[in-house]
Design a protein around this motif. Structure first.
Motif, short mmCIF file in Angstrom:
data_model
loop_
_atom_site.label_atom_id
_atom_site.label_comp_id
_atom_site.label_asym_id
_atom_site.label_seq_id
_atom_site.Cartn_x
_atom_site.Cartn_y
_atom_site.Cartn_z
N GLN A 100 0.85 -1.19 0.00
CA GLN A 100 0.00 0.00 0.00
C GLN A 100 0.89 1.24 0.00
OE1 GLN A 100 -3.32 -0.07 -0.07
NE2 GLN A 100 -3.49 -2.29 0.06
N VAL A 101 0.61 2.16 -0.92
CA VAL A 101 1.38 3.40 -0.94
C VAL A 101 0.55 4.50 -0.28
CG1 VAL A 101 2.62 2.73 -3.04
CG2 VAL A 101 0.60 4.17 -3.22
N GLU A 102 1.24 5.47 0.33
CA GLU A 102 0.52 6.56 0.99
C GLU A 102 -0.28 7.35 -0.05
OE1 GLU A 102 3.08 9.45 2.76
OE2 GLU A 102 4.18 9.82 0.92
N ASP A 103 -1.32 8.02 0.40
CA ASP A 103 -2.18 8.77 -0.50
C ASP A 103 -1.40 9.74 -1.38
OD1 ASP A 103 -4.35 7.43 0.39
OD2 ASP A 103 -5.08 9.02 1.72
N ALA A 104 -0.41 10.41 -0.76
CA ALA A 104 0.37 11.42 -1.48
C ALA A 104 1.18 10.80 -2.63
CB ALA A 104 1.31 12.14 -0.52
N ALA A 105 1.36 9.49 -2.61
CA ALA A 105 2.17 8.83 -3.64
C ALA A 105 1.32 8.27 -4.78
CB ALA A 105 3.00 7.72 -3.00
N GLN A 106 0.00 8.29 -4.62
CA GLN A 106 -0.88 7.71 -5.64
C GLN A 106 -0.73 8.40 -6.99
OE1 GLN A 106 -2.63 5.02 -5.44
NE2 GLN A 106 -2.83 4.62 -3.25
N ARG A 131 8.56 -1.34 -1.72
CA ARG A 131 8.31 -2.01 -0.42
C ARG A 131 9.64 -2.31 0.28
NH1 ARG A 131 5.13 -1.81 3.29
NH2 ARG A 131 7.14 -1.33 4.13
N THR A 132 10.63 -2.80 -0.51
CA THR A 132 11.94 -3.13 0.07
C THR A 132 12.68 -1.87 0.51
OG1 THR A 132 12.11 -5.13 -1.27
CG2 THR A 132 14.18 -4.22 -0.42
N ILE A 133 12.60 -0.80 -0.29
CA ILE A 133 13.25 0.45 0.08
C ILE A 133 12.63 0.98 1.38
CG2 ILE A 133 13.61 2.87 -0.61
CD1 ILE A 133 13.70 1.74 -3.57
N ALA A 134 11.31 0.89 1.50
CA ALA A 134 10.64 1.31 2.74
C ALA A 134 11.09 0.42 3.90
CB ALA A 134 9.11 1.23 2.56
N ASP A 135 11.21 -0.88 3.65
CA ASP A 135 11.67 -1.81 4.70
C ASP A 135 13.07 -1.45 5.17
OD1 ASP A 135 9.33 -3.26 4.72
OD2 ASP A 135 10.07 -4.81 3.35
N MET A 136 13.92 -1.02 4.25
CA MET A 136 15.29 -0.66 4.64
C MET A 136 15.28 0.53 5.59
SD MET A 136 17.64 -1.34 1.30
CE MET A 136 19.12 -1.49 2.30
N GLU A 140 6.63 1.23 7.60
CA GLU A 140 5.55 0.32 7.22
C GLU A 140 4.80 0.83 5.99
OE1 GLU A 140 5.72 -2.67 8.39
OE2 GLU A 140 4.16 -3.07 6.91
N ILE A 141 4.73 2.15 5.88
CA ILE A 141 4.03 2.74 4.74
C ILE A 141 5.03 3.08 3.63
CG2 ILE A 141 4.17 5.10 5.67
CD1 ILE A 141 1.01 3.98 4.01
N ILE A 142 4.61 2.86 2.39
CA ILE A 142 5.45 3.25 1.24
C ILE A 142 5.15 4.71 0.91
CG2 ILE A 142 5.95 2.84 -1.20
CD1 ILE A 142 5.09 -0.09 -0.75
N THR A 143 6.15 5.56 1.05
CA THR A 143 5.96 6.99 0.80
C THR A 143 6.28 7.32 -0.66
OG1 THR A 143 8.25 7.58 1.28
CG2 THR A 143 6.75 7.48 3.16
N ALA A 144 5.97 8.56 -1.03
CA ALA A 144 6.29 9.02 -2.39
C ALA A 144 7.80 8.95 -2.63
CB ALA A 144 5.78 10.45 -2.58
N GLY A 145 8.59 9.21 -1.59
CA GLY A 145 10.05 9.14 -1.71
C GLY A 145 10.53 7.73 -2.03
N HIS A 146 9.96 6.74 -1.33
CA HIS A 146 10.32 5.34 -1.60
C HIS A 146 9.95 4.96 -3.03
CE1 HIS A 146 9.52 4.85 2.99
NE2 HIS A 146 10.78 5.13 2.77
#
Ligand SMILES: [Zn+2]
Length: 159
Positions: A100-106, A131-136, A140-146
């Motif tokens: 799941q990506v954050e709303d701002a990343a949609q 997802r892996t970059i966020a895990d690093m 828990e949330i995938i941001t626009a940056g990830h």
């Protein structure tokens, strides 16, 4: 792979001697479905003599290893009780559930899909990588940056 038959296409110092048609034909030899199966594309420019002989060391391997181990552990915990052990193994349905990506990343995701003309397979690869970059980063949330970081690992010069 080289960027063209002579190997200098895109090189800042030495000019490529191939014709544009030859470069295009060379790059098209690698089929789209094959490229779709690669997770990460990185352009590797020439390395200066100064850099090769620089005594300063990069990041210690032990530190990198610790980061990788923490990331793998995090994924194993997420998938406990399932047949999965890491993000790479997710099917499209599981990508939908766990990435799941954050709303701002949609908006970014939609724009990337349209502008890069991504296949469904490439789309899922981007989400798994994000997802892996966020895990690093233990997020828990995938941001626009990830997501942006994952997108930049798709090929630009090819296709
Ligand atoms: Zn060339």
């Amino acid at each position: 792979m080289n960027s063209c038959p002579c190997g200098f296409y895109g090189d800042p110092l030495k000019e490529c001697t191939c014709s544009p048609g030859l470069v295009a034909r060379y790059q098209k030899r690698i089929s789209g479905p094959f490229l779709d199966r690669v997770d990460i594309f990185v352009e590797v420019p020439r390395v200066d003599y100064e850099k090769l002989t620089d005594d300063r060391l990069g990041e210690e391997s032990k530190k990198v290893q610790a980061r990788v181990t923490a990331t793998r552990t995090r994924q194993q915990e997420r998938f406990r009780g399932t047949r999965l052990t890491c993000n790479a193994e997710m099917t499209p349905n599981e990508v939908r559930e766990y990435c799941q990506v954050e709303d701002a990343a949609q908006g970014l995701l939609k724009a990337a899909m349209q502008q890069l003309n991504l296949s469904a397979r490439a789309f899922h690869r981007i989400l798994k990588l994000a997802r892996t970059i966020a895990d690093m980063e233990q997020s828990e949330i995938i941001t626009a940056g990830h997501l942006a970081e994952a997108i930049q690992y798709r090929p630009r010069s090819l296709i």
